[in-house]
Motif scaffolding. Structure first.
Motif, PDB file in Angstrom:
ATOM      1  N   ILE A  85       0.827  -1.209   0.000  1.00 23.14           N
ATOM      2  CA  ILE A  85       0.000   0.000   0.000  1.00 23.14           C
ATOM      3  C   ILE A  85       0.860   1.257   0.000  1.00 23.14           C
ATOM      4  O   ILE A  85       0.647   2.170  -0.794  1.00 23.14           O
ATOM      5  N   LEU A  86       1.881   1.295   0.866  1.00 27.04           N
ATOM      6  CA  LEU A  86       2.707   2.498   0.978  1.00 27.04           C
ATOM      7  C   LEU A  86       3.940   2.456   0.089  1.00 27.04           C
ATOM      8  O   LEU A  86       4.652   3.462  -0.013  1.00 27.04           O
ATOM      9  N   ASP A  87       4.228   1.295  -0.538  1.00 26.82           N
ATOM     10  CA  ASP A  87       5.415   1.169  -1.404  1.00 26.82           C
ATOM     11  C   ASP A  87       6.694   1.577  -0.684  1.00 26.82           C
ATOM     12  O   ASP A  87       7.573   2.224  -1.272  1.00 26.82           O
ATOM     13  N   ARG A  88       6.793   1.217   0.586  1.00 32.30           N
ATOM     14  CA  ARG A  88       8.018   1.540   1.335  1.00 32.30           C
ATOM     15  C   ARG A  88       9.176   0.754   0.724  1.00 32.30           C
ATOM     16  O   ARG A  88       9.073  -0.448   0.448  1.00 32.30           O
ATOM     17  N   LYS A  89      10.301   1.428   0.526  1.00 31.47           N
ATOM     18  CA  LYS A  89      11.387   0.834  -0.245  1.00 31.47           C
ATOM     19  C   LYS A  89      12.111  -0.284   0.495  1.00 31.47           C
ATOM     20  O   LYS A  89      12.622  -1.209  -0.121  1.00 31.47           O
ATOM     21  N   LEU A  90      12.160  -0.218   1.846  1.00 32.22           N
ATOM     22  CA  LEU A  90      12.877  -1.262   2.569  1.00 32.22           C
ATOM     23  C   LEU A  90      12.270  -1.462   3.953  1.00 32.22           C
ATOM     24  O   LEU A  90      12.313  -0.566   4.793  1.00 32.22           O
ATOM     25  N   ALA A 117      -3.703 -11.500  -6.523  1.00 33.70           N
ATOM     26  CA  ALA A 117      -3.641 -10.037  -6.601  1.00 33.70           C
ATOM     27  C   ALA A 117      -2.332  -9.509  -6.037  1.00 33.70           C
ATOM     28  O   ALA A 117      -1.817  -8.479  -6.508  1.00 33.70           O
ATOM     29  N   LEU A 118      -1.773 -10.187  -5.055  1.00 31.71           N
ATOM     30  CA  LEU A 118      -0.478  -9.774  -4.493  1.00 31.71           C
ATOM     31  C   LEU A 118       0.669 -10.376  -5.304  1.00 31.71           C
ATOM     32  O   LEU A 118       1.658  -9.694  -5.606  1.00 31.71           O
ATOM     33  N   ASP A 119       0.539 -11.651  -5.630  1.00 39.85           N
ATOM     34  CA  ASP A 119       1.617 -12.340  -6.329  1.00 39.85           C
ATOM     35  C   ASP A 119       1.935 -11.678  -7.667  1.00 39.85           C
ATOM     36  O   ASP A 119       3.096 -11.653  -8.108  1.00 39.85           O
ATOM     37  N   SER A 120       0.938 -11.110  -8.329  1.00 42.23           N
ATOM     38  CA  SER A 120       1.159 -10.466  -9.623  1.00 42.23           C
ATOM     39  C   SER A 120       2.010  -9.212  -9.504  1.00 42.23           C
ATOM     40  O   SER A 120       2.539  -8.726 -10.511  1.00 42.23           O
ATOM     41  N   ARG A 121       2.154  -8.689  -8.290  1.00 43.59           N
ATOM     42  CA  ARG A 121       2.949  -7.478  -8.076  1.00 43.59           C
ATOM     43  C   ARG A 121       4.362  -7.783  -7.581  1.00 43.59           C
ATOM     44  O   ARG A 121       5.121  -6.868  -7.263  1.00 43.59           O
ATOM     45  N   VAL A 122       4.700  -9.074  -7.506  1.00 41.46           N
ATOM     46  CA  VAL A 122       6.015  -9.486  -7.018  1.00 41.46           C
ATOM     47  C   VAL A 122       7.003  -9.596  -8.168  1.00 41.46           C
ATOM     48  O   VAL A 122       6.713 -10.213  -9.200  1.00 41.46           O
ATOM     49  N   LYS A 123       8.158  -8.991  -7.994  1.00 44.60           N
ATOM     50  CA  LYS A 123       9.223  -9.113  -8.978  1.00 44.60           C
ATOM     51  C   LYS A 123      10.024 -10.385  -8.750  1.00 44.60           C
ATOM     52  O   LYS A 123      10.301 -11.146  -9.689  1.00 44.60           O
ATOM     53  N   HIS A 124      10.403 -10.619  -7.492  1.00 42.33           N
ATOM     54  CA  HIS A 124      11.211 -11.814  -7.187  1.00 42.33           C
ATOM     55  C   HIS A 124      11.157 -12.085  -5.689  1.00 42.33           C
ATOM     56  O   HIS A 124      11.102 -11.157  -4.884  1.00 42.33           O
ATOM     57  N   GLU A 135      10.698  -8.976  -3.061  1.00 44.73           N
ATOM     58  CA  GLU A 135      10.912  -7.752  -3.833  1.00 44.73           C
ATOM     59  C   GLU A 135       9.741  -7.530  -4.777  1.00 44.73           C
ATOM     60  O   GLU A 135       9.367  -8.424  -5.539  1.00 44.73           O
ATOM     61  N   LEU A 136       9.140  -6.346  -4.736  1.00 43.10           N
ATOM     62  CA  LEU A 136       7.982  -6.030  -5.564  1.00 43.10           C
ATOM     63  C   LEU A 136       8.394  -5.266  -6.817  1.00 43.10           C
ATOM     64  O   LEU A 136       9.484  -4.684  -6.887  1.00 43.10           O
ATOM     65  N   LEU A 137       7.513  -5.255  -7.781  1.00 42.24           N
ATOM     66  CA  LEU A 137       7.761  -4.511  -9.022  1.00 42.24           C
ATOM     67  C   LEU A 137       7.894  -3.023  -8.745  1.00 42.24           C
ATOM     68  O   LEU A 137       8.574  -2.294  -9.490  1.00 42.24           O
ATOM     69  N   SER A 138       7.270  -2.540  -7.689  1.00 44.39           N
ATOM     70  CA  SER A 138       7.343  -1.119  -7.336  1.00 44.39           C
ATOM     71  C   SER A 138       8.696  -0.727  -6.771  1.00 44.39           C
ATOM     72  O   SER A 138       8.992   0.463  -6.615  1.00 44.39           O
ATOM     73  N   GLY A 139       9.519  -1.716  -6.427  1.00 39.89           N
ATOM     74  CA  GLY A 139      10.800  -1.452  -5.787  1.00 39.89           C
ATOM     75  C   GLY A 139      10.759  -1.659  -4.284  1.00 39.89           C
ATOM     76  O   GLY A 139      11.808  -1.649  -3.622  1.00 39.89           O
ATOM     77  N   ALA A 140       9.585  -1.870  -3.724  1.00 41.11           N
ATOM     78  CA  ALA A 140       9.480  -2.146  -2.292  1.00 41.11           C
ATOM     79  C   ALA A 140      10.092  -3.502  -1.987  1.00 41.11           C
ATOM     80  O   ALA A 140       9.967  -4.445  -2.768  1.00 41.11           O
ATOM     81  N   ARG A 141      10.761  -3.594  -0.828  1.00 33.38           N
ATOM     82  CA  ARG A 141      11.387  -4.853  -0.424  1.00 33.38           C
ATOM     83  C   ARG A 141      11.116  -5.120   1.044  1.00 33.38           C
ATOM     84  O   ARG A 141      11.109  -4.197   1.868  1.00 33.38           O
ATOM     85  N   ILE A 142      10.927  -6.390   1.360  1.00 33.50           N
ATOM     86  CA  ILE A 142      10.905  -6.842   2.753  1.00 33.50           C
ATOM     87  C   ILE A 142      12.084  -7.788   2.902  1.00 33.50           C
ATOM     88  O   ILE A 142      12.123  -8.855   2.274  1.00 33.50           O
ATOM     89  N   ARG A 153      23.519  -2.040  12.762  1.00 30.28           N
ATOM     90  CA  ARG A 153      23.723  -1.203  11.580  1.00 30.28           C
ATOM     91  C   ARG A 153      23.174  -1.857  10.327  1.00 30.28           C
ATOM     92  O   ARG A 153      22.668  -1.200   9.430  1.00 30.28           O
ATOM     93  N   GLY A 154      23.237  -3.187  10.250  1.00 28.25           N
ATOM     94  CA  GLY A 154      22.731  -3.889   9.090  1.00 28.25           C
ATOM     95  C   GLY A 154      21.219  -3.964   9.040  1.00 28.25           C
ATOM     96  O   GLY A 154      20.671  -4.514   8.097  1.00 28.25           O
ATOM     97  N   LEU A 155      20.537  -3.406  10.058  1.00 26.53           N
ATOM     98  CA  LEU A 155      19.082  -3.468  10.100  1.00 26.53           C
ATOM     99  C   LEU A 155      18.433  -2.177   9.612  1.00 26.53           C
ATOM    100  O   LEU A 155      17.226  -2.018   9.718  1.00 26.53           O
ATOM    101  N   SER A 156      19.226  -1.263   9.110  1.00 26.32           N
ATOM    102  CA  SER A 156      18.681   0.030   8.710  1.00 26.32           C
ATOM    103  C   SER A 156      17.710  -0.106   7.553  1.00 26.32           C
ATOM    104  O   SER A 156      17.977  -0.762   6.555  1.00 26.32           O
ATOM    105  N   GLY A 157      16.545   0.525   7.676  1.00 25.43           N
ATOM    106  CA  GLY A 157      15.545   0.544   6.630  1.00 25.43           C
ATOM    107  C   GLY A 157      14.516   1.604   6.961  1.00 25.43           C
ATOM    108  O   GLY A 157      14.588   2.257   8.007  1.00 25.43           O
ATOM    109  N   GLU A 158      13.552   1.796   6.078  1.00 24.62           N
ATOM    110  CA  GLU A 158      12.485   2.747   6.398  1.00 24.62           C
ATOM    111  C   GLU A 158      11.642   2.245   7.564  1.00 24.62           C
ATOM    112  O   GLU A 158      11.151   3.020   8.387  1.00 24.62           O
TER     113      GLU A 158
END
Length: 476
Positions: A85-90, A117-124, A135-142, A153-158
């Motif tokens: 929904i928010l397309d948060r990048k990370l 509906a969700l799977d169709s928006r997944v890049k990989h 990773e989503l097509l929008s560039g959002a990643r979890i 330090r390795g946990l930095s994200g939005e």
């Protein structure tokens, strides 16, 4: 017992806000077949609340609840909302144990891949161990990462998920929070059951949340500690009017009771768990910090030391058997009467438990001694196998352990205890901390900094030779 209405949290504080995206996030998860429970729906509104500028109203979100109730599921719902929904990048997800992080990753993969509906928006979806990510097509990643002891330090994200927050330490936070300062609208989530004695980071968040920190969403489910019929209740199963048996308190701390968690399961858990563990993990009773000083007073313990003897006496000897909380070590300690004193020492401390039963059988056959085991401690599963090979075992109840601990402490203070130089016992005493039980205490396995099984076993052995108990509960 069936519960469908909202179970109100004991504490629920949140900042003022203009509007919330909680409805949209709930609808997204319903689409994925993962509908929020009423309690999760309540927190989603606060998590996704926005101020007049369209930023998150809260920088931090903390949810405290007993295990298997709502926390991890809530964070999965929220992570999907942030990405889809928010397309948060990370969004970075971490837990104290990486296996817990991997379980969350697998669950989210199933939700996404099972919803077209969700799977169709997944890049990989990256499934290689250590590189788990959606990773989503929008560039959002979890991303799903290990939380290391060296920092965050390795946990930095939005957005940063800190599951199992009871294990957070200041190093994690000191490394993590400054890295978020460059993010335009970051949010940190903490999830945990009630904290341990050394959960200093989580306790500080709890204290802020209960007071109503304006930048923090804080939701805590739990029952008020205490409330037993007897003021000196030891919380054993036999205790009359014990608060641990109050099913109203169970529901206050477990919104899923009567839904996914059955009352009969919690009753069985009450029988199986140590009362302090049950109080913390099922009723939400926090462990509070104990004394950090020497458990007996370093000088008092030192004065009890005596020169080593090649052949200490064995007449009237008793044995205590204890296993470390991680089951890595088992100790057999002994106590024997001296003239006006009681000598304690460690007979054996070795890895694992496989060696214990034949050794205890040998020692009892040789000396005809009492063998004592805490029936609610980590060594409890050795009691039946000992009986099967003919060992007579005295089972110490929680009350017995509390009595034994108090008596041992008093005997150290008055010099009745004598101990020779046993490195294993010295290490145990040096690292031991108290575990409060009502208005009394026993040795705390979790709070202590060393393996305390040699000390626990010595306390039990001393109890056996002292006549401090009235009835021996034995099996053959």
């Amino acid at each position: 017992m069936t519960v469908s209405a909202l179970v109100e949290p004991a504490y629920f504080t949140y900042p003022d806000y203009s509007r919330t995206l909680g409805d949209e996030v709930a609808d997204l998860n319903i689409l994925a077949g993962f509908a929020p429970d009423p309690e999760q729906r309540l927190v989603l509104d606060a998590m996704f609340a926005l101020d007049r500028r369209g930023n998150h109203a809260a920088f931090e979100v903390c949810v405290i609840c007993s295990r298997q109730n709502l926390k991890t599921g809530l964070f999965k719902m929220a992570a999907l909302g942030k990405a889809f929904i928010l397309d948060r990048k990370l969004i970075v997800w971490s837990a104290h144990e990486f296996s817990t992080t991997q379980e969350a990753f697998r669950d989210l993969c199933e939700l996404v891949e099972g919803c077209p509906a969700l799977d169709s928006r997944v890049k990989h979806i990256h499934k290689a161990s250590g590189a788990e990510a959606i990773e989503l097509l929008s560039g959002a990643r979890i991303k799903f990462k290990a939380r290391t002891k060296t920092g965050g330090r390795g946990l930095s994200g939005e957005d940063v998920v800190l599951d199992e927050a009871f294990a957070l330490n200041p190093t994690h936070m000191g490394a993590l929070l400054p890295t978020l300062s460059a993010q335009p609208d970051p949010q940190v989530w903490y999830g945990s059951s009630a904290g341990l004695a050394d959960s200093a980071v989580l306790r500080a968040i709890r204290d802020r949340g209960r007071k109503g920190d304006r930048a923090l969403v804080y939701a805590e489910w739990g029952s008020e500690p205490g409330g037993c019929q007897e003021s000196n209740c030891d919380h054993e199963l036999s205790a009359v009017g014990c608060a641990l048996d109050d099913e109203t308190k169970w529901l206050q701390a477990n919104p899923q009771m009567g839904r996914r968690i059955t009352v009969s399961y919690i009753r069985n858990e009450r029988r199986a768990l140590d009362p302090v563990e049950f109080g913390r993990e099922r009723l939400g009773w926090w462990d509070e910090p104990g004394e950090l000083a020497h458990i007996f007073g370093a000088e008092k313990w030192s004065r009890c030391g005596i020169p080593g003897k090649e052949d200490p006496p064995t007449e009237g000897i008793a044995l205590g058997v204890a296993v470390s909380i991680d089951r890595a070590w088992t100790s057999i300690s002994a106590a024997v009467p001296l003239a006006g004193r009681q000598l304690v020492g460690v007979l054996a401390r070795e890895r694992g438990t496989a060696w214990v039963i034949p050794e205890v059988a040998r020692l009892q056959a040789a000396y005809g001694c009492d063998v004592v085991v805490d029936r609610r401690g980590p060594a409890a599963d050795l009691i039946d196998p000992m009986g099967e090979v003919g060992v007579t075992v005295t089972e110490a109840s929680t009350t017995d352990v509390l009595d034994a601990s108090a008596a041992f402490y008093d005997k150290v203070q008055t010099g009745v205890i004598a101990h020779m130089s046993h490195p294993e016992l010295e290490d145990a005493v040096r690292g031991a901390q108290k575990r409060p039980v009502s208005d009394r205490w026993a040795v705390g396995r979790k709070a202590s900094t060393n393996d305390v099984s040699p000390l626990e076993a010595a306390i039990l052995a001393t109890w056996a030779i002292s006549g401090d108990y009235d009835v021996l509960e034995s099996i053959h």
